[in-house]
Design an enzyme around this catalytic site. Structure first.
Site: not given
Ligand code: BES
Ligand code: ZN
Ligand code: MN
Length: 497
Positions: A277, A347, A351
């Site tokens: 990230k 990331d 899931r």
């Molecule tokens: N923990 C994050 C989701 C998240 C994002 C929670 C912002 C709170 C605030 C999750 O693990 C994640 O990184 N999701 C990605 C998925 C993508 C790579 C398909 C996302 O939402 O960008």
């Molecule tokens: Zn996450």
């Molecule tokens: Mn993530």
């Protein structure tokens, strides 16, 4: 570490307002009830409210606060709190009014408060007082626990509900629910270096040491023996070993074979892994275990209330780190269910661990599933930081969750799971990919989870937008919100009925 919250004593009393032996009395006033409230409180207090209304200083708008000094009362202060239009005074409004007013009491350093139960709104007395008691505990929360040079910390010590209704039991229940929600908030606010998977498992298990619950913490060897390749695949990049927390609850007289399975995402810190990230805002990812904390807090409360149901909470816990052994983009992992997953983005780890968690809950006998997860940034785009997305099947089960949220005074909104979305999950080399691209990102995340839930009822709550408050509000501290705990408890109450 300072005490993050205190749980006030709460009693119910039929005492007249003027005689209540407290420091501050809260009087709720609906917008369309303000005139009659001014008439009702005759003498000096009525005059003060009257002139505040005339000046427009107070109008009874939602969560508006007006402080007055009641001459001749034992209490030295009165706080009027606005409710907005009476027909809007439901669960969420009552909670927010009571938290806002109790916060005002804390600012005024009044430790012994009372709630004058004069504004009925749309709820029955028991439901209303349950929320007020919960709110007084929620208001008594302080997130500066790690400050070594703290300012003045002030908590409410005693709360009296002034009413002739018999609501002592409801007040006790609300108080306990507030305590569970605060306990979850403490865990969610904890930084990643303090709350590792091992620590979270221990702290969650001890939170859940309530009569009727048995707790099991599975370590990395037991997780490997269960072939949980998705959970292990996420954990590979971390020096901290993963854990799987399993809580089982059997209530008194719970017959039948229905078992409510609550599954929560327990990522104690999400760096994104090798699909790292951006630095900006990454610190917020310490809250990526909010879903896990919520299901633990909910099960604790369900057991404290001794609801006549069977239920379990399953929380896979790990960090998502980019260590030398980390899962790489393109790697294939095999789930405990046997499905293979091409990890095209490390990331999208929530899931993955939930896939194994949902499968395990079902294996352990859960017949009706609800999972809670800070799963996608896409749900924040869709619903903002106001509303939790709800996904699932079949429709009656999703409706049951939506109605429970409504009773709990928490905002959820249904999102579709049309079969056509499944197309995006296709992988050339495995059963599916974990990151299906930008369009409908929160829906395709739910479609991925759906592959692990079998044919039974399942609902998924994406709390990525609602788990964390960016700013303090009069009804809500900055940081962890504890969202969906109340909704899960209402789901369990409906499950009993
Ligand atoms: N923990 C994050 C989701 C998240 C994002 C929670 C912002 C709170 C605030 C999750 O693990 C994640 O990184 N999701 C990605 C998925 C993508 C790579 C398909 C996302 O939402 O960008
Ligand atoms: Zn996450
Ligand atoms: Mn993530």
């Amino acid at each position: 570490m300072h005490a993050p919250y205190e749980v006030p004593r709460i009693v119910v009393s039929g005492s007249p307002l003027a005689d209540a032996d407290v420091d501050l009395i809260i009087i709720p006033v609906a917008e369309d009830g303000a005139e009659s409230a001014a008439r009702h409180h005759d003498g000096p207090l009525g005059n003060e409210l009257r002139s505040a209304l005339d000046r427009g200083e107070f109008r009874g708008k939602a969560n508006e606060i007006f402080t007055a000094r009641p001459a001749g009362w034992r209490a030295s202060r009165v706080v009027f709190v606005g409710g907005g239009p009476r027909h809007e005074v439901g669960a969420e409004r009552i909670r927010r009014m009571a938290v806002s007013a109790a916060q005002a009491a804390r600012h005024q350093k009044r430790a012994r408060i009372a709630w004058a139960d004069l504004e009925p709104g749309t709820l029955g007395a028991a439901a209303r007082i349950e929320l007020v008691a919960e709110a007084f505990v929620l208001a008594n929360f302080d997130n500066g626990v790690h400050k070594s040079r703290d300012g003045q910390r002030f908590f409410i010590s005693d709360a009296t509900i002034l009413t002739s209704d018999d609501v002592a039991a409801a007040a006790g229940t609300g108080r306990a629910m507030g305590e569970s929600i605060n306990a979850a908030r403490v865990l969610i606010n904890e930084p990643g270096n303090y709350l590792t998977p091992t620590v979270m498992a221990d702290r969650a298990a001890s939170l859940a040491s309530v009569s009727g619950i048995t707790a099991d913490v599975l370590d990395e060897k037991q997780i490997a023996a269960l072939n949980m390749g998705l959970l292990l695949g996420v954990a590979r990049g971390s020096a901290e070993p993963p854990r799987l927390l399993v809580l089982k609850y059997a209530g008194p007289g719970a017959g039948g074979k229905n078992v409510l399975g609550l599954v929560g995402k327990g990522i104690t810190f999400d760096t994104g892994g090798l699909s790292l990230k951006p630095a900006d805002g990454m610190e917020r990812m310490k809250d990526d275990m909010a879903g896990g904390a919520s299901v633990v807090a909910a099960l604790r409360s369900i057991a404290q209330q001794q609801l006549p149901i069977r239920a379990m909470a399953v929380v896979p816990m790990t960090e998502n780190m980019p260590g030398g052994k980390a899962t790489k983009p393109g790697d294939i992992l095999t789930a405990a269910s046997g499905l293979t997953v091409e990890v095209n983005n490390t990331d999208a780890e929530g899931r993955l661990i939930l896939g194994d968690g949902l499968w395990y809950a079902r294996q352990q006998g859960a017949t009706h599933l609800v999972d809670v997860a800070t799963l996608t940034g896409a749900v924040v785009v869709a619903l903002g930081k106001i509303t939790t997305g709800v996904y699932g099947t079949p429709q009656p089960w999703v409706d049951q969750i939506t109605r429970a949220a409504d009773r709990a005074g928490e905002k959820v909104w249904p999102m579709p799971l049309f079969d056509e979305y499944k197309e995006q999950l296709k992988s050339d080399i495995a059963d599916m990919v974990n990151s299906p691209g930008r369009p409908a990102g929160s829906i395709t995340a739910a479609m991925f989870l759906k592959e692990f839930v079998g044919n039974g009822p399942w609902a998924h709550l994406d709390i990525a937008g609602t788990a964390w408050a960016e700013d303090a509000k009069s009804w809500q501290p900055k940081g962890a919100t504890g969202t969906m705990i109340r909704t899960l408890i209402e789901v369990a109450r409906g499950f009993a009925g």
